[in-house]
Design an enzyme around this catalytic site. Sequence first.
Site, PDB file in Angstrom:
ATOM      1  N   HIS A 463      12.947  -4.329 -72.156  1.00  0.00           N
ATOM      2  CA  HIS A 463      11.996  -3.332 -71.671  1.00  0.00           C
ATOM      3  C   HIS A 463      12.200  -2.634 -70.785  1.00  0.00           C
ATOM      4  O   HIS A 463      11.134  -1.740 -70.132  1.00  0.00           O
ATOM      5  CB  HIS A 463      10.444  -3.556 -72.238  1.00  0.00           C
ATOM      6  N   ARG A 524       6.592   1.052 -76.971  1.00  0.00           N
ATOM      7  CA  ARG A 524       7.465   0.077 -76.250  1.00  0.00           C
ATOM      8  C   ARG A 524       9.045   0.061 -75.575  1.00  0.00           C
ATOM      9  O   ARG A 524       9.034  -0.997 -74.149  1.00  0.00           O
ATOM     10  CB  ARG A 524       7.389  -1.091 -77.370  1.00  0.00           C
ATOM     11  N   GLY A 543      10.962  -2.539 -81.221  1.00  0.00           N
ATOM     12  CA  GLY A 543       9.595  -3.296 -81.480  1.00  0.00           C
ATOM     13  C   GLY A 543       9.217  -4.733 -81.263  1.00  0.00           C
ATOM     14  O   GLY A 543      10.321  -5.264 -81.429  1.00  0.00           O
ATOM     15  N   GLU A 548      11.380   0.928 -85.243  1.00  0.00           N
ATOM     16  CA  GLU A 548      10.951   3.035 -85.503  1.00  0.00           C
ATOM     17  C   GLU A 548      11.691   3.747 -85.206  1.00  0.00           C
ATOM     18  O   GLU A 548      12.393   3.372 -83.858  1.00  0.00           O
ATOM     19  CB  GLU A 548       9.292   3.262 -85.485  1.00  0.00           C
ATOM     20  N   TYR A 558       2.795   7.585 -79.857  1.00  0.00           N
ATOM     21  CA  TYR A 558       2.879   6.760 -81.034  1.00  0.00           C
ATOM     22  C   TYR A 558       2.553   5.192 -80.633  1.00  0.00           C
ATOM     23  O   TYR A 558       2.756   4.015 -81.357  1.00  0.00           O
ATOM     24  CB  TYR A 558       4.675   6.644 -80.462  1.00  0.00           C
TER      25      TYR A 558
END
Length: 677
Positions: A463, A524, A543, A548, A558
């Site tokens: 991430h 994310r 995700g 997305e 979002y």
Amino acid sequence: MHAIVGLGALTVLPAFAATPATLVSSASQRCLDVAQGNQQPGTAAIIFDCHGAANQKWEFSAAGELKTFDGARCLDVRGASTQPQAIVQSYTCNGGANQKWTLKADKTIVNAQSGLCLTVKGAATANSTGIDMWRCEGSAHQQWSVGATTPPPTDTQAPTPPSGLAISALACRSATLTWKASTDNVGIAYYDIYRDGQALGTVNASTLTAQLVLTPGANWGVYVNARDAAGNVSQASTSLQVKVPQCQVDTQPPSVPTGFRGTIAGTTATFAWSASTDNVAVTAYDIFRNNVVAGTTSTLGYTDTGLAANTTYQYTLAARDAQGNVSPRGTTLSLTSGSACADVICSTVQVATETDIPWGLAALPDGTVLYSRRDARDIILLNPVSGVKKTVGVIPNVQGTDGEGGLLGLAIPPGFPDTDSWLYVYHTSPTDNRIVRIRYLNGALDTASLEVLLKGIGRNKYHNGGRLRFGPDGKLYATTGDAQNGNYAQDTNNLAGKVLRLNPNGTPPADNPFGNYVWSYGHRNPQGLAFDSRGRLWEQEFGDSQDETNLIVKGGNYGWPNCEGVTSRSGSGCATAGYVAPKTTYRNSEGSCSGIAIVRDSLYVACLAGKRLYRSDISGDKLINARQFFVGTYDRLRTVEPAIDGNLWMANSDAAGDKDSVPNNTNTKIWKVTLKP
């Protein structure tokens, strides 16, 4: 000592009625808590060390409800039961009598439906003890005091990483994971368990073990993060590689596929066939072109795109099961391509091989390209005509994360390199993610010129975000991951979990929506960025269960971590007013997409786990005519970028070495993809 006043049927403390506060059990001095901070309806109420987070803040509503999570959930007697020992939980507020409470003068809390008291189970005092209903006795385990309404002292120090991960009782579908405790200046609240960036679960700090649900035959990198009550998340533990056994030994291959048929139009071949059979299950079909695997699919059809013109190809097909047993190949088809491109993708030519991971790529005006090598931490200049590569320099202070950090995105400004020689770089450092720029002079990096434009972006094993793109407004846009801390994504004063917007000199533009670098939030692990012909910004996002594609708007929220794609995760989730919905979503197995490019208002999306390239047409604010190309042909696709001639550059990221920070331990490639004009 507060005075107690009556409000009709409800007796409350005035400060408590107006301001959310903790409710402290008299027996243990621990707080009424919603387990693990989980907003999922039906989550059990417990007692836990008081930390004052949202899952321990309660307020009486005018209707007599006890609300938490800023009013998103109500304290509820499960199943509206009126019997002793009925479980107490957090649930969606519905106005039922099982959600109405009275705070009595003797500090008991009485349910309006049953007349029973809110009770700590078994008069226990340990962390995570559950709450149920019992006849009112006024004992200490039924007495609750209103705690301080002022927030606890600010805690910004993250715990140390967990260590000593070990696996026991490994079976094909389950295993026990253990680890050694982290330390923290205040105290650990939870441990979050992940595999390769995907969440597996959360346990309270009182346990150092978790039961894992496994997938037979999988090869996972499992790790643990520690989290304190203030929401600070540790850096990840070292990954523990877990090779999951199959549930049964299988040595029998599938049957030979039958009915293999195909046609060719221009430079695109299309195939179909009948299903094979297997003693366990067929999991995939491999399509061979001239005796080399051209692609893999789990369906009964395949499209081979980007063939050379006027060329004859031999195709065969084999079936494969989960344990790698492969059927004999069946019928051979001989197909000859046409002289002209008949589809949106005309041809694909490999221009380079690599031993590291090509991550960021920038096309230069003279037709050459610069690309970053994530783990080797250097920048390569590639001449795609001759195939010649050279290192132009190493970026200082880059550090990997044994996951997906390292040397990441690149961007060049208009006029590069003749009138503006700055090369913009996003990378992970030992302490954070940051955006820097460095001069590119005479075909080399001038490391003495390096400027840090923005630092302090949260980092973790996964991430980290990392894409950069200059917009038509001359501003630099960047994607940042949430550093595996979903709270960061909703905090507009935090740089993680965002799309950022900078002036080229690193200052925040005056017209940014929050007076800082944040352009949009609630992300994310966003990566791909691309602008369409109308100057609108599109973004691609990893995700946890679905990916997305978003159309980014100034100041847009979002939804992460409350909403993922179109799935609510907590609170009112995707129904929350103001959340911006994605334009399309993908299952992880068919997505895990990183880079995007827009050419002639068609969006191209490069996917890792999906091993494919998606293409959609942009029509208004919608994506239409979605198609998939190269499914399984070129392995895990990470990067796709526009070429200066209206075509595409594409690079992959094979599984070997993709989840570590070891340089030069991969087998990757770069392609030129020619599009139909």
